[in-house]
Design a protein around this motif. Structure first.
Motif, PDB file in Angstrom:
ATOM      1  N   LYS A   8       3.126  21.949  -1.754  1.00 65.41           N
ATOM      2  CA  LYS A   8       1.862  21.494  -2.587  1.00 65.41           C
ATOM      3  C   LYS A   8       1.479  20.412  -2.105  1.00 65.41           C
ATOM      4  O   LYS A   8       0.158  19.886  -2.335  1.00 65.41           O
ATOM      5  N   PHE A   9       2.784  19.217  -1.883  1.00 68.52           N
ATOM      6  CA  PHE A   9       1.052  17.668  -1.351  1.00 68.52           C
ATOM      7  C   PHE A   9       1.580  17.409   0.403  1.00 68.52           C
ATOM      8  O   PHE A   9      -0.043  17.003   0.935  1.00 68.52           O
ATOM      9  N   ASN A  10       1.902  18.931   1.014  1.00 63.33           N
ATOM     10  CA  ASN A  10       1.550  18.748   2.186  1.00 63.33           C
ATOM     11  C   ASN A  10       0.677  19.856   2.215  1.00 63.33           C
ATOM     12  O   ASN A  10       0.574  20.063   3.936  1.00 63.33           O
ATOM     13  N   GLN A  64       4.406  20.110 -13.979  1.00 61.79           N
ATOM     14  CA  GLN A  64       5.929  20.858 -14.675  1.00 61.79           C
ATOM     15  C   GLN A  64       6.804  20.481 -12.797  1.00 61.79           C
ATOM     16  O   GLN A  64       5.882  20.511 -12.267  1.00 61.79           O
ATOM     17  N   ARG A  65       8.066  20.563 -12.759  1.00 56.85           N
ATOM     18  CA  ARG A  65       9.045  19.700 -11.999  1.00 56.85           C
ATOM     19  C   ARG A  65       8.854  21.380 -10.450  1.00 56.85           C
ATOM     20  O   ARG A  65       9.094  22.412 -11.239  1.00 56.85           O
ATOM     21  N   LEU A  66       8.282  20.418  -9.262  1.00 58.76           N
ATOM     22  CA  LEU A  66       8.415  21.803  -8.606  1.00 58.76           C
ATOM     23  C   LEU A  66       9.941  21.273  -7.855  1.00 58.76           C
ATOM     24  O   LEU A  66      10.653  20.312  -7.778  1.00 58.76           O
ATOM     25  N   ASP A  67      10.100  22.652  -6.799  1.00 58.78           N
ATOM     26  CA  ASP A  67      11.961  22.041  -6.103  1.00 58.78           C
ATOM     27  C   ASP A  67      11.216  22.434  -4.689  1.00 58.78           C
ATOM     28  O   ASP A  67      10.647  22.984  -4.580  1.00 58.78           O
ATOM     29  N   GLY A  68      12.404  21.436  -3.592  1.00 53.15           N
ATOM     30  CA  GLY A  68      11.814  21.730  -2.820  1.00 53.15           C
ATOM     31  C   GLY A  68      11.078  21.746  -2.187  1.00 53.15           C
ATOM     32  O   GLY A  68      10.454  21.562  -1.539  1.00 53.15           O
ATOM     33  N   PHE A  69      10.845  22.959  -0.901  1.00 49.08           N
ATOM     34  CA  PHE A  69       9.642  23.588  -0.307  1.00 49.08           C
ATOM     35  C   PHE A  69       8.439  24.060  -1.181  1.00 49.08           C
ATOM     36  O   PHE A  69       7.526  23.704  -0.952  1.00 49.08           O
ATOM     37  N   ALA A  70       8.653  24.322  -1.934  1.00 55.02           N
ATOM     38  CA  ALA A  70       7.593  24.142  -3.396  1.00 55.02           C
ATOM     39  C   ALA A  70       6.332  22.597  -3.079  1.00 55.02           C
ATOM     40  O   ALA A  70       5.658  22.520  -3.475  1.00 55.02           O
ATOM     41  N   ALA A  71       7.380  21.947  -3.426  1.00 52.15           N
ATOM     42  CA  ALA A  71       6.930  21.043  -3.393  1.00 52.15           C
ATOM     43  C   ALA A  71       6.431  19.412  -2.779  1.00 52.15           C
ATOM     44  O   ALA A  71       5.087  19.262  -2.871  1.00 52.15           O
ATOM     45  N   TRP A  72       6.996  19.543  -1.396  1.00 49.82           N
ATOM     46  CA  TRP A  72       6.880  19.632  -0.207  1.00 49.82           C
ATOM     47  C   TRP A  72       5.324  21.617   0.784  1.00 49.82           C
ATOM     48  O   TRP A  72       4.051  20.003   0.578  1.00 49.82           O
ATOM     49  N   ALA A  94       0.811  -0.957   0.149  1.00 47.44           N
ATOM     50  CA  ALA A  94      -0.638  -0.120  -0.249  1.00 47.44           C
ATOM     51  C   ALA A  94       0.981   1.471   0.014  1.00 47.44           C
ATOM     52  O   ALA A  94       0.487   2.566  -1.217  1.00 47.44           O
ATOM     53  N   LEU A  95       2.166   1.339   1.189  1.00 45.88           N
ATOM     54  CA  LEU A  95       2.781   2.499   0.805  1.00 45.88           C
ATOM     55  C   LEU A  95       3.863   2.659  -0.588  1.00 45.88           C
ATOM     56  O   LEU A  95       3.960   3.581  -1.188  1.00 45.88           O
ATOM     57  N   ARG A  96       3.905   1.741  -0.817  1.00 43.04           N
ATOM     58  CA  ARG A  96       4.934   1.784  -2.083  1.00 43.04           C
ATOM     59  C   ARG A  96       3.886   2.903  -3.644  1.00 43.04           C
ATOM     60  O   ARG A  96       3.832   3.158  -4.257  1.00 43.04           O
ATOM     61  N   ARG A  97       2.675   2.291  -3.552  1.00 47.35           N
ATOM     62  CA  ARG A  97       1.627   2.763  -4.017  1.00 47.35           C
ATOM     63  C   ARG A  97       1.196   3.712  -4.026  1.00 47.35           C
ATOM     64  O   ARG A  97       1.141   5.027  -5.060  1.00 47.35           O
ATOM     65  N   TRP A  98       0.521   4.157  -3.103  1.00 47.71           N
ATOM     66  CA  TRP A  98       0.578   5.612  -2.466  1.00 47.71           C
ATOM     67  C   TRP A  98       2.423   6.343  -3.055  1.00 47.71           C
ATOM     68  O   TRP A  98       1.539   7.729  -3.377  1.00 47.71           O
ATOM     69  N   PHE A  99       3.247   6.096  -2.736  1.00 50.04           N
ATOM     70  CA  PHE A  99       4.565   7.026  -3.133  1.00 50.04           C
ATOM     71  C   PHE A  99       4.505   7.226  -4.763  1.00 50.04           C
ATOM     72  O   PHE A  99       5.274   8.205  -5.233  1.00 50.04           O
ATOM     73  N   ARG A 100       3.964   5.920  -5.484  1.00 49.29           N
ATOM     74  CA  ARG A 100       3.968   5.877  -6.587  1.00 49.29           C
ATOM     75  C   ARG A 100       2.993   6.795  -7.431  1.00 49.29           C
ATOM     76  O   ARG A 100       3.832   7.553  -8.650  1.00 49.29           O
ATOM     77  N   GLY A 101       2.334   6.716  -6.475  1.00 46.21           N
ATOM     78  CA  GLY A 101       0.910   7.625  -7.068  1.00 46.21           C
ATOM     79  C   GLY A 101       1.426   9.308  -7.080  1.00 46.21           C
ATOM     80  O   GLY A 101       0.805  10.690  -7.748  1.00 46.21           O
ATOM     81  N   ARG A 102       2.135   9.533  -5.450  1.00 43.81           N
ATOM     82  CA  ARG A 102       2.760  10.151  -5.266  1.00 43.81           C
ATOM     83  C   ARG A 102       3.528  11.047  -6.264  1.00 43.81           C
ATOM     84  O   ARG A 102       3.728  12.655  -7.192  1.00 43.81           O
TER      85      ARG A 102
END
Length: 143
Positions: free
Chosen positions: A32-34, A22-30, A6-14
């Motif tokens: 966006k998802f948090n 478009q690629r997000l860097d560092g804090f912007a990526a964190w 389940a964790l593997r699927r979740w990380f793959r989805g993220r």
């Protein structure tokens, strides 16, 4: 389904969602998802209304930082509202229009004008003397 799978699927989805845009860097990526959802944000704001406002914070911010607008935006957007922002402003007045706009927008902003001959340490000490909060938090440029 096992936890590992389940964790593997979740990380793959993220990872897929991140790489599909478009690629997000560092804090912007964190961020966006948090970042909290709108529902969570409303719940926190409702809960914050019940917290006693007897502790005051003083944020000391140098006006010359490059992220001044973002810093002030972040501060005034906090759920806890019993604080002041002491803005250390040089005598040049280069940010006059922006600071006037912020002063009209939020009455918790206090400007401390210092002459150019005053060192940064002396200006900070003046801000400390004028701060009225129970806790004093110096802020500086980040990001």
């Amino acid at each position: 389904m096992g936890l590992k799978r389940a964790l593997r699927r979740w990380f793959r989805g993220r990872k897929a969602r991140l790489s599909s845009r478009q690629r997000l860097d560092g804090f912007a990526a964190w961020q966006k998802f948090n970042a909290p959802s709108e529902r969570t944000r409303r719940l926190v704001e409702e809960s914050a209304k019940d917290v006693p406002n007897d502790i005051r914070f003083s944020f000391i911010v140098p006006a010359g930082i490059t992220t001044l607008d973002a810093t002030l935006e972040s501060l005034v957007g906090q759920s806890y509202t019993n604080f002041e922002i002491v803005l250390i402003e040089g005598a040049s007045g280069a940010l006059q229009a922006a600071l006037d706009r912020w002063e009209r927008r939020d009455n918790r902003l206090r400007r401390l004008r210092v002459p150019p001959t005053v060192s940064a340490a002396a200006a900070f000490n003046l801000a400390l003397d004028g701060a009225i909060g129970d806790f004093i938090l110096p802020l500086d440029a980040c990001g």
